[in-house]
Design a protein around this motif. Sequence first.
Motif, PDB file in Angstrom:
ATOM      1  N   PRO A 180       0.518   4.829  -3.350  1.00  0.00           N
ATOM      2  CA  PRO A 180       1.200   3.657  -3.925  1.00  0.00           C
ATOM      3  C   PRO A 180       2.529   3.386  -3.228  1.00  0.00           C
ATOM      4  O   PRO A 180       3.274   4.320  -2.904  1.00  0.00           O
ATOM      5  CB  PRO A 180       1.409   4.051  -5.398  1.00  0.00           C
ATOM      6  N   PHE A 181       2.818   2.119  -2.977  1.00  0.00           N
ATOM      7  CA  PHE A 181       4.069   1.630  -2.402  1.00  0.00           C
ATOM      8  C   PHE A 181       4.279   2.039  -0.941  1.00  0.00           C
ATOM      9  O   PHE A 181       5.352   1.825  -0.393  1.00  0.00           O
ATOM     10  CB  PHE A 181       5.279   2.090  -3.233  1.00  0.00           C
ATOM     11  N   PHE A 182       3.250   2.622  -0.314  1.00  0.00           N
ATOM     12  CA  PHE A 182       3.372   2.934   1.106  1.00  0.00           C
ATOM     13  C   PHE A 182       2.901   1.732   1.925  1.00  0.00           C
ATOM     14  O   PHE A 182       1.785   1.246   1.749  1.00  0.00           O
ATOM     15  CB  PHE A 182       2.535   4.157   1.464  1.00  0.00           C
ATOM     16  N   THR A 183       3.771   1.237   2.800  1.00  0.00           N
ATOM     17  CA  THR A 183       3.417   0.088   3.640  1.00  0.00           C
ATOM     18  C   THR A 183       4.170   0.176   4.958  1.00  0.00           C
ATOM     19  O   THR A 183       5.276   0.724   5.019  1.00  0.00           O
ATOM     20  CB  THR A 183       3.756  -1.241   2.936  1.00  0.00           C
ATOM     21  N   THR A 184       3.539  -0.306   6.003  1.00  0.00           N
ATOM     22  CA  THR A 184       4.181  -0.374   7.315  1.00  0.00           C
ATOM     23  C   THR A 184       4.634  -1.789   7.633  1.00  0.00           C
ATOM     24  O   THR A 184       5.160  -2.038   8.714  1.00  0.00           O
ATOM     25  CB  THR A 184       3.198   0.111   8.405  1.00  0.00           C
ATOM     26  N   LYS A 185       4.426  -2.702   6.682  1.00  0.00           N
ATOM     27  CA  LYS A 185       4.816  -4.090   6.901  1.00  0.00           C
ATOM     28  C   LYS A 185       6.310  -4.266   6.636  1.00  0.00           C
ATOM     29  O   LYS A 185       6.924  -3.489   5.899  1.00  0.00           O
ATOM     30  CB  LYS A 185       4.013  -5.019   5.988  1.00  0.00           C
ATOM     31  N   PRO A 186       6.923  -5.284   7.218  1.00  0.00           N
ATOM     32  CA  PRO A 186       8.346  -5.543   6.971  1.00  0.00           C
ATOM     33  C   PRO A 186       8.605  -5.851   5.501  1.00  0.00           C
ATOM     34  O   PRO A 186       7.691  -6.201   4.749  1.00  0.00           O
ATOM     35  CB  PRO A 186       8.661  -6.754   7.860  1.00  0.00           C
ATOM     36  N   VAL A 187       9.856  -5.717   5.107  1.00  0.00           N
ATOM     37  CA  VAL A 187      10.244  -6.005   3.730  1.00  0.00           C
ATOM     38  C   VAL A 187       9.918  -7.454   3.405  1.00  0.00           C
ATOM     39  O   VAL A 187      10.230  -8.371   4.164  1.00  0.00           O
ATOM     40  CB  VAL A 187      11.754  -5.728   3.523  1.00  0.00           C
ATOM     41  N   GLY A 188       9.278  -7.657   2.252  1.00  0.00           N
ATOM     42  CA  GLY A 188       8.899  -9.010   1.838  1.00  0.00           C
ATOM     43  C   GLY A 188       7.522  -9.417   2.295  1.00  0.00           C
ATOM     44  O   GLY A 188       7.014 -10.453   1.868  1.00  0.00           O
ATOM     45  N   LYS A 189       6.884  -8.607   3.167  1.00  0.00           N
ATOM     46  CA  LYS A 189       5.561  -8.948   3.682  1.00  0.00           C
ATOM     47  C   LYS A 189       4.449  -8.182   2.975  1.00  0.00           C
ATOM     48  O   LYS A 189       3.279  -8.523   3.113  1.00  0.00           O
ATOM     49  CB  LYS A 189       5.492  -8.657   5.187  1.00  0.00           C
ATOM     50  N   GLY A 190       4.812  -7.134   2.247  1.00  0.00           N
ATOM     51  CA  GLY A 190       3.783  -6.347   1.570  1.00  0.00           C
ATOM     52  C   GLY A 190       4.392  -5.500   0.484  1.00  0.00           C
ATOM     53  O   GLY A 190       5.547  -5.081   0.572  1.00  0.00           O
ATOM     54  N   THR A 191       3.602  -5.257  -0.586  1.00  0.00           N
ATOM     55  CA  THR A 191       4.080  -4.460  -1.714  1.00  0.00           C
ATOM     56  C   THR A 191       3.710  -2.991  -1.588  1.00  0.00           C
ATOM     57  O   THR A 191       4.264  -2.159  -2.297  1.00  0.00           O
ATOM     58  CB  THR A 191       3.481  -5.010  -3.019  1.00  0.00           C
ATOM     59  N   GLY A 192       2.755  -2.658  -0.727  1.00  0.00           N
ATOM     60  CA  GLY A 192       2.303  -1.273  -0.634  1.00  0.00           C
ATOM     61  C   GLY A 192       1.369  -0.885  -1.762  1.00  0.00           C
ATOM     62  O   GLY A 192       1.108   0.305  -1.970  1.00  0.00           O
ATOM     63  N   LEU A 193       0.847  -1.879  -2.499  1.00  0.00           N
ATOM     64  CA  LEU A 193      -0.023  -1.587  -3.632  1.00  0.00           C
ATOM     65  C   LEU A 193      -1.468  -2.008  -3.396  1.00  0.00           C
ATOM     66  O   LEU A 193      -2.355  -1.576  -4.114  1.00  0.00           O
ATOM     67  CB  LEU A 193       0.498  -2.291  -4.887  1.00  0.00           C
ATOM     68  N   GLY A 194      -1.707  -2.878  -2.409  1.00  0.00           N
ATOM     69  CA  GLY A 194      -3.052  -3.414  -2.208  1.00  0.00           C
ATOM     70  C   GLY A 194      -4.097  -2.341  -1.993  1.00  0.00           C
ATOM     71  O   GLY A 194      -5.103  -2.282  -2.710  1.00  0.00           O
ATOM     72  N   LEU A 195      -3.885  -1.460  -1.015  1.00  0.00           N
ATOM     73  CA  LEU A 195      -4.874  -0.420  -0.715  1.00  0.00           C
ATOM     74  C   LEU A 195      -4.931   0.622  -1.821  1.00  0.00           C
ATOM     75  O   LEU A 195      -5.997   1.165  -2.126  1.00  0.00           O
ATOM     76  CB  LEU A 195      -4.551   0.245   0.623  1.00  0.00           C
ATOM     77  N   SER A 196      -3.770   0.928  -2.431  1.00  0.00           N
ATOM     78  CA  SER A 196      -3.757   1.906  -3.519  1.00  0.00           C
ATOM     79  C   SER A 196      -4.576   1.410  -4.704  1.00  0.00           C
ATOM     80  O   SER A 196      -5.396   2.143  -5.263  1.00  0.00           O
ATOM     81  CB  SER A 196      -2.315   2.181  -3.958  1.00  0.00           C
ATOM     82  N   ILE A 197      -4.373   0.158  -5.098  1.00  0.00           N
ATOM     83  CA  ILE A 197      -5.137  -0.417  -6.205  1.00  0.00           C
ATOM     84  C   ILE A 197      -6.618  -0.526  -5.838  1.00  0.00           C
ATOM     85  O   ILE A 197      -7.503  -0.246  -6.659  1.00  0.00           O
ATOM     86  CB  ILE A 197      -4.552  -1.790  -6.583  1.00  0.00           C
ATOM     87  N   SER A 198      -6.906  -0.905  -4.604  1.00  0.00           N
ATOM     88  CA  SER A 198      -8.299  -0.982  -4.163  1.00  0.00           C
ATOM     89  C   SER A 198      -8.976   0.380  -4.255  1.00  0.00           C
ATOM     90  O   SER A 198     -10.131   0.491  -4.692  1.00  0.00           O
ATOM     91  CB  SER A 198      -8.363  -1.506  -2.726  1.00  0.00           C
ATOM     92  N   TYR A 199      -8.259   1.426  -3.861  1.00  0.00           N
ATOM     93  CA  TYR A 199      -8.808   2.787  -3.926  1.00  0.00           C
ATOM     94  C   TYR A 199      -9.147   3.143  -5.374  1.00  0.00           C
ATOM     95  O   TYR A 199     -10.210   3.705  -5.665  1.00  0.00           O
ATOM     96  CB  TYR A 199      -7.794   3.766  -3.347  1.00  0.00           C
ATOM     97  N   GLY A 200      -8.220   2.812  -6.310  1.00  0.00           N
ATOM     98  CA  GLY A 200      -8.472   3.098  -7.719  1.00  0.00           C
ATOM     99  C   GLY A 200      -9.646   2.310  -8.273  1.00  0.00           C
ATOM    100  O   GLY A 200     -10.456   2.839  -9.043  1.00  0.00           O
ATOM    101  N   ILE A 201      -9.771   1.036  -7.883  1.00  0.00           N
ATOM    102  CA  ILE A 201     -10.893   0.212  -8.356  1.00  0.00           C
ATOM    103  C   ILE A 201     -12.216   0.794  -7.887  1.00  0.00           C
ATOM    104  O   ILE A 201     -13.181   0.899  -8.655  1.00  0.00           O
ATOM    105  CB  ILE A 201     -10.730  -1.239  -7.870  1.00  0.00           C
ATOM    106  N   VAL A 202     -12.276   1.188  -6.616  1.00  0.00           N
ATOM    107  CA  VAL A 202     -13.520   1.750  -6.069  1.00  0.00           C
ATOM    108  C   VAL A 202     -13.879   3.046  -6.783  1.00  0.00           C
ATOM    109  O   VAL A 202     -15.048   3.307  -7.099  1.00  0.00           O
ATOM    110  CB  VAL A 202     -13.383   1.965  -4.545  1.00  0.00           C
TER     111      VAL A 202
END
Length: 446
Positions: A398-420
């Motif tokens: 959660p909240f891990f992202t390599t995108k610049p500030v304002g470009k990503g929350t770092g939650l997309g892949l974490s939430i996707s992992y939980g949904i799967v």
Amino acid sequence: MTNKKTRAKSPWPNLPMEGVDESTWVDVIQKMDEVYTRLIDDEVELEKKNAELESSQQFIFSVLTSMSDVLVVCDANGVIEQANAALCELAGRPEEQLRGTPLYALLADAQSQELARAAMEKADAPRAGEGFELNLLDRAGQAVSVDANCTPRIGERGRRVGTVWVGRPTAELKRAYHEMRAAHEALKRTQQQLLHSEKLASLGQLVAGVAHELNNPISFVLGNVHALSKYSDRLRTYLAAIHAHEPKAVLAEMRRKLRIEHLLADLPSLIEGTLEGAQRTADIVHGLKRFSAMDSEERKPVNLPEVIERAIHWVQKGRSAPVDVQWETGPPLTVMGSAGQLQQVMMNLLQNGFDAVGQNEAPHIWVTVGHADGMVRVVLRDNGPGIPPEHLLRIFDPFFTTKPVGKGTGLGLSISYGIVEQHGGRLSARNAEGGGAEFVLELPLA
């Protein structure tokens, strides 16, 4: 020969006896010395045993005193023989007053008394004990719910000589359970809100494409409505002339001038086009509402290729520059789950892939789907720079992202992992052999 040393140590007097020589008397004294020594040893051993017994009693007393559960020992008639400190504290009476009191006097209602009486009079009571919920009277005379266990007390001959009751007040346990349940519900609500917030964040990225998508049918409908408005004015003028009983020559000239024949021929296509544009607009709005709506926990059959097709469509519409996506729908593959949540997973994976190839001159995404061993397998690969090795282990945090500030929350892949995971599947990431990143989604085939 006289043993002067032994005789000097003997506590017994040296009395002469007729018919007994001195050696016999010495033997008697020695035997008496041995008996005396044995008595002393036995007394020392007895004192040692008494000390051990006292230590054991003190240990048992300390254990009974420190127990938070109430404990009461009754005889065969249900009369209290011993009670621990927890019961004394609960009842507000010292143990001296509780001894000799019937257990029933501590129970708050007739139902509890009946349950206790039946348990203590039961001839074939199990050695492991039986559980009951009883109501005890506390020091204020109020009923206190207790989760009690009744165990028979067996005597030397294997006969039941009484009963041991151990109980734990359940009010604190119920309160803790309700608090835990409330915390769990709050956590579920927070998780659902977080999931919905991330979905809305993804939806926000599609606004530009959706606006363009809506502009086409709306413009089409608007143009047709303008044409219908003009046709309406012409028809109104022509009908007014008919109602005024104008001569046929005038009506024919007006019919030619107003192009009534062309108008009547064009009306069906205008109406059909307007309905089609309105339906397209309704479909777009419905899709947006379905994607942004809160998902229920109900699992339904979902055709996964349709979900992938819809996700590709929406993510593409949200891009200013098109990305070449190689994808073939293929036969239906049904999984059990939430269509909205699975679409969110696919959109998150596609959005990450599109962001990764954004700087490429020829951005490309490959999406393949198949099934084997009862699992549907979706592989999404891009021709971007790939995932740095040090980030592979944290990519779903959660909240891990390599995108610049304002470009990503770092939650997309974490939430996707939980949904799967909630759908009984697996989601993994790796670097493809030919370059770029590769995400593998596996779900049980319905």
